[in-house]
Design a protein around this motif. Structure first.
Motif, mmCIF file in Angstrom:
data_model
loop_
_atom_site.group_PDB
_atom_site.id
_atom_site.type_symbol
_atom_site.label_atom_id
_atom_site.label_comp_id
_atom_site.label_asym_id
_atom_site.label_seq_id
_atom_site.Cartn_x
_atom_site.Cartn_y
_atom_site.Cartn_z
ATOM 1 N N ASP A 3 -14.784 -6.942 -0.735
ATOM 2 C CA ASP A 3 -14.214 -5.970 0.189
ATOM 3 C C ASP A 3 -12.751 -6.340 0.410
ATOM 4 O OD1 ASP A 3 -13.773 -4.050 2.080
ATOM 5 O OD2 ASP A 3 -14.727 -5.153 3.708
ATOM 6 N N ALA A 4 -11.875 -5.726 -0.349
ATOM 7 C CA ALA A 4 -10.459 -6.091 -0.319
ATOM 8 C C ALA A 4 -9.683 -5.160 0.601
ATOM 9 C CB ALA A 4 -9.871 -6.054 -1.723
ATOM 10 N N ILE A 5 -8.841 -5.727 1.446
ATOM 11 C CA ILE A 5 -7.941 -4.924 2.268
ATOM 12 C C ILE A 5 -6.750 -4.470 1.436
ATOM 13 C CG2 ILE A 5 -6.668 -6.939 3.124
ATOM 14 C CD1 ILE A 5 -7.466 -3.831 5.214
ATOM 15 N N LEU A 6 -6.373 -5.284 0.454
ATOM 16 C CA LEU A 6 -5.238 -4.941 -0.415
ATOM 17 C C LEU A 6 -5.544 -5.357 -1.846
ATOM 18 C CD1 LEU A 6 -1.537 -4.968 0.199
ATOM 19 C CD2 LEU A 6 -2.322 -6.417 -1.682
ATOM 20 N N THR A 7 -5.234 -4.471 -2.775
ATOM 21 C CA THR A 7 -5.425 -4.746 -4.196
ATOM 22 C C THR A 7 -4.134 -4.441 -4.951
ATOM 23 O OG1 THR A 7 -7.777 -4.169 -4.069
ATOM 24 C CG2 THR A 7 -6.778 -4.227 -6.258
ATOM 25 N N ALA A 8 -3.625 -5.420 -5.652
ATOM 26 C CA ALA A 8 -2.440 -5.248 -6.498
ATOM 27 C C ALA A 8 -2.874 -5.297 -7.956
ATOM 28 C CB ALA A 8 -1.427 -6.352 -6.215
ATOM 29 N N ARG A 9 -2.413 -4.327 -8.720
ATOM 30 C CA ARG A 9 -2.783 -4.283 -10.138
ATOM 31 C C ARG A 9 -1.533 -4.188 -11.008
ATOM 32 N NH1 ARG A 9 -6.646 -0.511 -7.973
ATOM 33 N NH2 ARG A 9 -8.778 -1.360 -7.985
ATOM 34 N N HIS A 10 -1.361 -5.187 -11.838
ATOM 35 C CA HIS A 10 -0.316 -5.194 -12.873
ATOM 36 C C HIS A 10 1.084 -4.952 -12.308
ATOM 37 C CE1 HIS A 10 -3.687 -5.225 -15.594
ATOM 38 N NE2 HIS A 10 -4.123 -4.068 -15.113
ATOM 39 N N PHE A 76 -4.007 -0.083 -0.498
ATOM 40 C CA PHE A 76 -4.240 -0.686 0.809
ATOM 41 C C PHE A 76 -5.368 0.036 1.525
ATOM 42 C CE2 PHE A 76 -3.609 -0.974 5.387
ATOM 43 C CZ PHE A 76 -3.613 -2.358 5.550
ATOM 44 N N ASP A 77 -6.388 -0.707 1.885
ATOM 45 C CA ASP A 77 -7.522 -0.161 2.629
ATOM 46 C C ASP A 77 -8.097 1.069 1.936
ATOM 47 O OD1 ASP A 77 -9.306 -0.510 4.670
ATOM 48 O OD2 ASP A 77 -8.059 0.390 6.229
ATOM 49 N N GLY A 78 -8.194 0.993 0.612
ATOM 50 C CA GLY A 78 -8.799 2.072 -0.166
ATOM 51 C C GLY A 78 -7.878 3.226 -0.525
ATOM 52 N N VAL A 79 -6.600 3.131 -0.116
ATOM 53 C CA VAL A 79 -5.652 4.218 -0.386
ATOM 54 C C VAL A 79 -4.519 3.719 -1.279
ATOM 55 C CG1 VAL A 79 -4.023 5.845 0.653
ATOM 56 C CG2 VAL A 79 -6.181 5.314 1.832
ATOM 57 N N ASP A 80 -4.196 4.477 -2.308
ATOM 58 C CA ASP A 80 -3.077 4.130 -3.180
ATOM 59 C C ASP A 80 -1.764 4.374 -2.441
ATOM 60 O OD1 ASP A 80 -1.064 3.970 -5.134
ATOM 61 O OD2 ASP A 80 -2.379 4.738 -6.712
ATOM 62 N N VAL A 81 -1.008 3.305 -2.213
ATOM 63 C CA VAL A 81 0.254 3.420 -1.471
ATOM 64 C C VAL A 81 1.458 3.133 -2.364
ATOM 65 C CG1 VAL A 81 -0.802 2.876 0.760
ATOM 66 C CG2 VAL A 81 0.079 1.008 -0.677
ATOM 67 N N THR A 82 1.241 3.116 -3.662
ATOM 68 C CA THR A 82 2.305 2.757 -4.597
ATOM 69 C C THR A 82 3.550 3.613 -4.393
ATOM 70 O OG1 THR A 82 0.575 2.210 -6.206
ATOM 71 C CG2 THR A 82 2.844 2.325 -7.016
ATOM 72 N N GLN A 83 3.348 4.902 -4.230
ATOM 73 C CA GLN A 83 4.467 5.842 -4.093
ATOM 74 C C GLN A 83 4.603 6.368 -2.658
ATOM 75 O OE1 GLN A 83 6.532 6.247 -6.611
ATOM 76 N NE2 GLN A 83 5.251 5.011 -7.968
ATOM 77 N N ALA A 84 4.050 5.648 -1.696
ATOM 78 C CA ALA A 84 4.055 6.135 -0.310
ATOM 79 C C ALA A 84 5.480 6.333 0.196
ATOM 80 C CB ALA A 84 3.315 5.160 0.591
ATOM 81 N N ARG A 85 5.711 7.480 0.832
ATOM 82 C CA ARG A 85 7.002 7.796 1.424
ATOM 83 C C ARG A 85 6.758 8.511 2.754
ATOM 84 N NH1 ARG A 85 7.937 5.005 -2.233
ATOM 85 N NH2 ARG A 85 9.529 5.148 -3.874
ATOM 86 N N GLY A 86 7.787 8.637 3.557
ATOM 87 C CA GLY A 86 7.695 9.401 4.794
ATOM 88 C C GLY A 86 6.617 8.888 5.726
ATOM 89 N N ARG A 87 5.759 9.814 6.189
ATOM 90 C CA ARG A 87 4.719 9.451 7.145
ATOM 91 C C ARG A 87 3.732 8.455 6.564
ATOM 92 N NH1 ARG A 87 3.047 15.231 10.070
ATOM 93 N NH2 ARG A 87 5.083 15.606 11.078
ATOM 94 N N ALA A 88 3.424 8.602 5.286
ATOM 95 C CA ALA A 88 2.486 7.673 4.645
ATOM 96 C C ALA A 88 3.041 6.262 4.645
ATOM 97 C CB ALA A 88 2.186 8.135 3.218
ATOM 98 N N LEU A 89 4.341 6.129 4.394
ATOM 99 C CA LEU A 89 4.974 4.813 4.402
ATOM 100 C C LEU A 89 5.019 4.247 5.827
ATOM 101 C CD1 LEU A 89 6.433 2.557 2.912
ATOM 102 C CD2 LEU A 89 8.568 3.844 3.180
ATOM 103 N N ALA A 90 5.311 5.100 6.813
ATOM 104 C CA ALA A 90 5.338 4.652 8.205
ATOM 105 C C ALA A 90 3.961 4.164 8.641
ATOM 106 C CB ALA A 90 5.815 5.781 9.108
#
Length: 282
Positions: A3-10, A76-90
Motif C-alpha cells: 500500500d504505497a502513498i507514493l510511487t515513482a516510476r523511471h 500520489f495516493d493512487g493519482v497520477d500527478v506527473t503533469q499536475a498543474r493549477g488546482r491539482a498541483l495545489a
C-alpha cells in the motif's frame, strides 16, 4: 501488493548547460537522476542515501514537484500527478510538504514564528477551525517548543529549535507525506537524535509517511523502514532496512557501510539509551 502513498516510476532528470562561447561552445546535457523507481509505503519511511552528487536531493525535489522530471511518472495516493498543474498541483502540495536541510536558510528571518508556520495556510487559502493562532500554539507544543514564543524570530532560536519550527510549518496543512531533505545533517549529533525521535513520534501519532534524504547511514538506520542507495543518479540497491545494512549486495553499499566508524557495542548501547531518554523528554 504494497500500500504505497507514493510511487515513482523511471524518473529521469536531465539538465542542459550552455558554453560561454569563449572556451566552451555549444550545449551539454547532464543526467542528475537516471531511471529511478521506488515506492513509499503508507505510514512508513523510505530512506534515500548516497554521497554528495548522487542525485538524492534532485530526486527529492522531483517528488515534491519543485522541479519536473524530464521523463517518468509520479503517482500520489493512487493519482497520477506527473503533469499536475493549477488546482491539482495545489492539492498535491497540501498533502506533500518539505523540511529542508538548513533551517535558518528556509525560515524568513523577518517573519515571526507565527507568520512562518501559517504561510502554507495562507498559500492554500485554509482557515483552520479555532483560528490560525490557536493552531500555531498547538503545533509549537506538538514539536516541543514553547507556544508563548510564537512572536519571536528565527534568530532567537537554536538550530535544533529552528528545525522544529520548520517541522511545525510542514505540519500546518496536515500533509500525508513529508520529505526530509538532509533535515538533520546541519545539527549536532545529540540534537539529531532528538529531532529523529520527534519525527518518529509524529509518524506514530499522525500516520505520516516520510521520504528521508541523507548521506549518513547511521542516521538513516534510526528512522527508515526501507532504504534506497543512490550513486551517480541511479538506485544501485534498495530493500528492507535491516537487509540493506546486514546483507548489502552492491559494492557501493558495502563501501558506504565500511566507511561508517566502528564503535564499541557496549558504549553504543549506553549512548542509545541516553538518547532515547533525552528524546522522550524533548
Amino acid at each position: 501488493m504494497t500500500d504505497a502513498i507514493l510511487t515513482a516510476r523511471h524518473l529521469t532528470k536531465q539538465f542542459t548547460t550552455r558554453g560561454d562561447g569563449a572556451f566552451i561552445a555549444g550545449t551539454s546535457t547532464f543526467t542528475a537522476v537516471d531511471d529511478v523507481s521506488f515506492e513509499v509505503p503508507r505510514g512508513r519511511t523510505l530512506g534515500i542515501v548516497g554521497e554528495s552528487g548522487s542525485g538524492k536531493s534532485t530526486t527529492a525535489r522531483i517528488v515534491a514537484k519543485l522541479i519536473d522530471a524530464t521523463s517518468g511518472t509520479l503517482e500520489f495516493d493512487g493519482v497520477d500527478v506527473t503533469q499536475a498543474r493549477g488546482r491539482a498541483l495545489a492539492a498535491f502540495r497540501s498533502n506533500v510538504q518539505v523540511v529542508f536541510q538548513d533551517p535558518f536558510s528556509s525560515l524568513n528571518p523577518r517573519h515571526t514564528v507565527e507568520k512562518i508556520i501559517t504561510a502554507p495556510l495562507d498559500y492554500q487559502g485554509i482557515s483552520p477551525a479555532g483560528g490560525k493562532r490557536a493552531l500555531v500554539r498547538e503545533l509549537l507544543e506538538r514539536v516541543g517548543l514553547n507556544p508563548d514564543h510564537a512572536q519571536r524570530y528565527p534568530a532567537q532560536f537554536s538550530g535544533g529549535q529552528a528545525q522544529r519550527i520548520g517541522i511545525a510549518r510542514a505540519l500546518a496543512v496536515s500533509p500525508k507525506l513529508v520529505i526530509c531533505d538532509e533535515a538533520v545533517s546541519a545539527l549536532d549529533v545529540s540534537v539529531q537524535a532528538k529531532v529523529i525521535n520527534l519525527l518518529n513520534s509524529l509518524q506514530a501519532e499522525l500516520g505520516l509517511s516520510y521520504v528521508f534524504i541523507a548521506h549518513d547511514l547511521a542516521v538513516v538506520r534510526q528512522i527508515a523502514d526501507t532504504v534506497a542507495v543512490m550513486s551517480r543518479g541511479r538506485i544501485v540497491e534498495q530493500g528492507d532496512r535491516d537487509a540493506i545494512f546486514e546483507r548489502p549486495q552492491h559494492d557501493y553499499t558495502k563501501a558506504l557501510l565500511a566507511a561508517v566508524p566502528k564503535i564499541d557495542p557496549e558504549w553504543e548501547l549506553r549512548r542509545a539509551r541516553m538518547l532515547a531518554e533525552e528524546g522522550a523528554g524533548a
